[in-house]
Design a protein around this motif. Structure first.
Motif, PDB file in Angstrom:
ATOM      1  N   PHE A  37       0.830  -1.203   0.000  1.00 43.83           N
ATOM      2  CA  PHE A  37       0.000   0.000   0.000  1.00 43.83           C
ATOM      3  C   PHE A  37       0.862   1.250   0.000  1.00 43.83           C
ATOM      4  CE2 PHE A  37       1.016  -0.542   4.456  1.00 43.83           C
ATOM      5  CZ  PHE A  37       1.136   0.758   4.938  1.00 43.83           C
ATOM      6  N   LYS A  38       0.255   2.352  -0.369  1.00 46.46           N
ATOM      7  CA  LYS A  38       0.874   3.674  -0.254  1.00 46.46           C
ATOM      8  C   LYS A  38       0.159   4.460   0.831  1.00 46.46           C
ATOM      9  CE  LYS A  38       2.948   4.577  -4.788  1.00 46.46           C
ATOM     10  NZ  LYS A  38       4.310   4.802  -4.247  1.00 46.46           N
ATOM     11  N   ASP A  39       0.940   5.237   1.592  1.00 47.29           N
ATOM     12  CA  ASP A  39       0.319   6.110   2.581  1.00 47.29           C
ATOM     13  C   ASP A  39       0.176   7.521   2.009  1.00 47.29           C
ATOM     14  OD1 ASP A  39       2.828   7.262   2.644  1.00 47.29           O
ATOM     15  OD2 ASP A  39       3.186   6.888   4.770  1.00 47.29           O
ATOM     16  N   SER A  40      -0.239   8.465   2.814  1.00 49.19           N
ATOM     17  CA  SER A  40      -0.511   9.824   2.342  1.00 49.19           C
ATOM     18  C   SER A  40       0.742  10.549   1.863  1.00 49.19           C
ATOM     19  CB  SER A  40      -1.182  10.641   3.457  1.00 49.19           C
ATOM     20  OG  SER A  40      -0.349  10.666   4.614  1.00 49.19           O
ATOM     21  N   LEU A  77       4.833   7.001   0.382  1.00 44.97           N
ATOM     22  CA  LEU A  77       5.725   5.888   0.670  1.00 44.97           C
ATOM     23  C   LEU A  77       4.930   4.589   0.744  1.00 44.97           C
ATOM     24  CD1 LEU A  77       8.056   7.512   3.353  1.00 44.97           C
ATOM     25  CD2 LEU A  77       8.530   7.154   0.922  1.00 44.97           C
ATOM     26  N   THR A  78       5.624   3.445   0.577  1.00 41.76           N
ATOM     27  CA  THR A  78       4.939   2.156   0.514  1.00 41.76           C
ATOM     28  C   THR A  78       5.266   1.292   1.715  1.00 41.76           C
ATOM     29  OG1 THR A  78       6.741   1.227  -0.802  1.00 41.76           O
ATOM     30  CG2 THR A  78       4.867   2.130  -1.991  1.00 41.76           C
ATOM     31  N   GLY A  79       4.304   0.441   2.072  1.00 44.14           N
ATOM     32  CA  GLY A  79       4.465  -0.546   3.129  1.00 44.14           C
ATOM     33  C   GLY A  79       3.670  -1.776   2.776  1.00 44.14           C
ATOM     34  N   ILE A  80       3.505  -2.689   3.734  1.00 45.23           N
ATOM     35  CA  ILE A  80       2.766  -3.934   3.490  1.00 45.23           C
ATOM     36  C   ILE A  80       1.805  -4.168   4.649  1.00 45.23           C
ATOM     37  CG2 ILE A  80       2.927  -6.449   3.212  1.00 45.23           C
ATOM     38  CD1 ILE A  80       5.679  -6.088   2.014  1.00 45.23           C
ATOM     39  N   VAL A 140       4.783  -4.130   7.448  1.00 41.66           N
ATOM     40  CA  VAL A 140       5.954  -3.380   6.982  1.00 41.66           C
ATOM     41  C   VAL A 140       5.554  -1.919   6.903  1.00 41.66           C
ATOM     42  CG1 VAL A 140       7.602  -2.995   5.106  1.00 41.66           C
ATOM     43  CG2 VAL A 140       6.883  -5.335   5.681  1.00 41.66           C
ATOM     44  N   TYR A 141       6.152  -1.092   7.733  1.00 41.62           N
ATOM     45  CA  TYR A 141       5.774   0.316   7.777  1.00 41.62           C
ATOM     46  C   TYR A 141       6.157   1.033   6.487  1.00 41.62           C
ATOM     47  CZ  TYR A 141       4.312   0.063  12.598  1.00 41.62           C
ATOM     48  OH  TYR A 141       3.624  -0.254  13.746  1.00 41.62           O
ATOM     49  N   PRO A 142       5.396   2.036   6.123  1.00 40.88           N
ATOM     50  CA  PRO A 142       5.636   2.748   4.855  1.00 40.88           C
ATOM     51  C   PRO A 142       6.835   3.703   4.935  1.00 40.88           C
ATOM     52  CG  PRO A 142       3.785   3.730   6.018  1.00 40.88           C
ATOM     53  CD  PRO A 142       4.173   2.515   6.800  1.00 40.88           C
ATOM     54  N   GLU A 143       7.998   3.116   4.766  1.00 44.42           N
ATOM     55  CA  GLU A 143       9.229   3.905   4.752  1.00 44.42           C
ATOM     56  C   GLU A 143       9.994   3.688   3.454  1.00 44.42           C
ATOM     57  OE1 GLU A 143      12.497   2.062   7.124  1.00 44.42           O
ATOM     58  OE2 GLU A 143      10.836   0.942   8.030  1.00 44.42           O
ATOM     59  N   TRP A 144       9.392   2.960   2.516  1.00 39.87           N
ATOM     60  CA  TRP A 144      10.067   2.562   1.288  1.00 39.87           C
ATOM     61  C   TRP A 144       9.488   3.328   0.108  1.00 39.87           C
ATOM     62  CZ3 TRP A 144      13.868  -0.503   2.974  1.00 39.87           C
ATOM     63  CH2 TRP A 144      13.661  -1.168   4.170  1.00 39.87           C
ATOM     64  N   ASN A 145      10.354   3.724  -0.806  1.00 42.73           N
ATOM     65  CA  ASN A 145       9.882   4.430  -1.992  1.00 42.73           C
ATOM     66  C   ASN A 145       9.092   3.513  -2.911  1.00 42.73           C
ATOM     67  OD1 ASN A 145      12.460   5.912  -1.026  1.00 42.73           O
ATOM     68  ND2 ASN A 145      11.470   7.398  -2.366  1.00 42.73           N
ATOM     69  N   ALA A 193      12.731  -3.928  -2.729  1.00 42.75           N
ATOM     70  CA  ALA A 193      12.345  -2.623  -2.204  1.00 42.75           C
ATOM     71  C   ALA A 193      13.320  -1.550  -2.678  1.00 42.75           C
ATOM     72  CB  ALA A 193      12.296  -2.651  -0.677  1.00 42.75           C
ATOM     73  N   GLU A 194      12.791  -0.332  -2.742  1.00 43.15           N
ATOM     74  CA  GLU A 194      13.600   0.824  -3.125  1.00 43.15           C
ATOM     75  C   GLU A 194      13.568   1.824  -1.980  1.00 43.15           C
ATOM     76  OE1 GLU A 194      13.591   4.385  -6.533  1.00 43.15           O
ATOM     77  OE2 GLU A 194      11.935   2.962  -6.354  1.00 43.15           O
ATOM     78  N   LYS A 195      14.744   2.385  -1.649  1.00 41.19           N
ATOM     79  CA  LYS A 195      14.814   3.323  -0.529  1.00 41.19           C
ATOM     80  C   LYS A 195      15.842   4.409  -0.838  1.00 41.19           C
ATOM     81  CE  LYS A 195      15.366   3.410   4.525  1.00 41.19           C
ATOM     82  NZ  LYS A 195      14.002   3.871   4.826  1.00 41.19           N
ATOM     83  N   ARG A 196      15.510   5.628  -0.455  1.00 46.42           N
ATOM     84  CA  ARG A 196      16.460   6.719  -0.628  1.00 46.42           C
ATOM     85  C   ARG A 196      17.416   6.731   0.564  1.00 46.42           C
ATOM     86  NH1 ARG A 196      16.767  10.856  -3.961  1.00 46.42           N
ATOM     87  NH2 ARG A 196      14.648  10.478  -4.743  1.00 46.42           N
ATOM     88  N   ILE A 197      18.695   6.552   0.266  1.00 48.51           N
ATOM     89  CA  ILE A 197      19.737   6.530   1.298  1.00 48.51           C
ATOM     90  C   ILE A 197      20.814   7.527   0.893  1.00 48.51           C
ATOM     91  CG2 ILE A 197      21.456   5.127   2.499  1.00 48.51           C
ATOM     92  CD1 ILE A 197      19.714   2.683   1.922  1.00 48.51           C
ATOM     93  N   LYS A 198      20.973   8.552   1.710  1.00 47.75           N
ATOM     94  CA  LYS A 198      21.974   9.593   1.435  1.00 47.75           C
ATOM     95  C   LYS A 198      21.821  10.139   0.020  1.00 47.75           C
ATOM     96  CE  LYS A 198      25.364   7.912   4.778  1.00 47.75           C
ATOM     97  NZ  LYS A 198      26.749   7.436   5.000  1.00 47.75           N
ATOM     98  N   SER A 199      20.612  10.519  -0.313  1.00 50.56           N
ATOM     99  CA  SER A 199      20.230  11.162  -1.590  1.00 50.56           C
ATOM    100  C   SER A 199      20.256  10.221  -2.786  1.00 50.56           C
ATOM    101  CB  SER A 199      21.126  12.385  -1.888  1.00 50.56           C
ATOM    102  OG  SER A 199      22.408  11.991  -2.346  1.00 50.56           O
TER     103      SER A 199
END
Length: 348
Positions: free
Chosen positions: A57-60, A63-66, A75-80, A92-98
């Motif tokens: 799912f996507k939150d407001s 970001l995506t979670g499960i 899975v909390y929505p902390e993933w792109n 999963a995709e995540k922004r790490i240090k830009s």
């Protein structure tokens, strides 16, 4: 290659994967702690559903979670971005240090493949699916099976597929595997090298599966490196082999002849003639041909011969870092000197 060698050859690669995953997991957990267990993120939109009823799912915030089949956020929505796979892992995709980096997580948000890749893509073969992860730092590829276990201890410069065939390339070789349901079968190898500061390139192929089953690309490239060292030693005598024992036999070209000057003209016909294994120790035999100009002085006059000489090399070891030449010798003990001309008969 036997199971013990295959297992041990993957240890270093797996250790690196585990350490990288731990570092990434620390960064991820710091964000997760800030959300209390009683606080359930709002589900704005369902993206995908797995076979067990879990949903991405996507939150407001986008970001995506499960959430699981009971609508509990697992899975909390902390993933792109998150993508289901054929296993219990998600890409999963995540922004790490830009930087947007890819890795894998399980259905509880635990990091299982480190976030060090610029992409992770599935490639479907007739019998199974493999995943190719491109490293963000140097563009090399790691290959994972359907459960995201690494298929190889090494990474690859490039790959291509055709049917159930997978060709993997390094800077020094190309390796063909058949992708079968129960594993990968090593089918062909082409290894490149050079001697004399790239003046004389060479290449050798191996297609015997009974030999390839005991070898790895790393071992074949170790053979190539020591072919270079031996040929340069054979013509100059200057290369050292510090890894050799006192019982090893490494000889130059025409070791018992004096007054000769030999120059390499061609290196060819490199053949892997035998491969055997004894426990974790692998042994290989290789033959090769050199063409050389032999210069010397006879009766005060310069003489030049063109010779073709065959050498037999033996190798032994367990892994590429340990695998090395243990003997090398040419079958030609001396040049094919021309027969001496008979002296002119004197009239009595």
């Amino acid at each position: 290659m036997n199971k013990h060698v295959r297992l041990l050859a993957s240890v270093l690669f797996i250790v690196i994967i585990v350490l990288a995953a731990a570092i990434t997991r620390f960064n991820s957990d710091s964000a997760k702690i800030s959300v209390s267990s009683a606080e359930q993120p709002a589900v704005e939109r369902i993206i995908d559903t797995s076979s067990d009823g879990s949903r991405i799912f996507k939150d407001s915030s986008g970001l995506t979670g499960i959430i699981d089949s009971s609508d509990r956020v697992v899975v909390y929505p902390e993933w792109n971005d998150i993508r289901f796979t054929q296993s219990s892992m998600c890409i999963a995709e995540k922004r790490i240090k830009s930087k947007l980096l890819y890795g894998c997580i399980d259905y509880e948000g635990n990091i299982t493949v480190p976030f060090v890749y610029s992409s992770i893509e599935p490639v479907k073969f007739p019998n199974r699916t493999l995943y190719f992860a491109k490293a963000a730092d140097n563009g090399s590829y790691a290959v994972y099976d359907q459960n995201f276990s690494p298929c190889f201890a090494e990474t690859w410069r490039s790959f291509k597929t055709s049917g159930d065939n997978l060709t993997l390339s390094t800077e020094n070789g190309s390796y063909l595997y058949a992708v079968k349901e129960d594993g990968l079968i090593f089918r062909e190898a082409t290894v490149d090298g050079f001697v004399m500061q790239k003046k004389f390139p060479f290449s050798f192929e191996l297609k015997k599966e009974k030999y390839l089953a005991k070898l790895t690309p790393q071992i074949l490239e170790a053979i190539s490196r020591d072919i270079k060292k031996y040929v340069e030693f054979a013509f100059s005598g200057g290369t050292e082999f510090p890894e050799l024992s006192e019982s090893s036999q490494i000889e130059t070209l025409f070791p018992n002849e004096t007054g000769l000057s030999c120059s390499l003209k061609k290196l060819s016909d490199i053949l892997v003639t035998h491969v055997s294994s004894d426990g974790d120790t692998i042994k290989a035999e290789v033959s090769l041909t050199v063409e050389t100009d032999v210069n010397y002085t006879a009766n005060g006059r310069p003489v030049q011969l063109h010779e073709k000489c065959r050498a037999e090399l033996a190798f032994s070891g367990s892994f590429s870092a340990d695998f090395h030449i243990i003997s090398g010798k040419f079958s030609n003990e001396k040049p094919n000197y021309p027969k001496a001309e008979p002296a002119d008969e004197q009239d009595e």
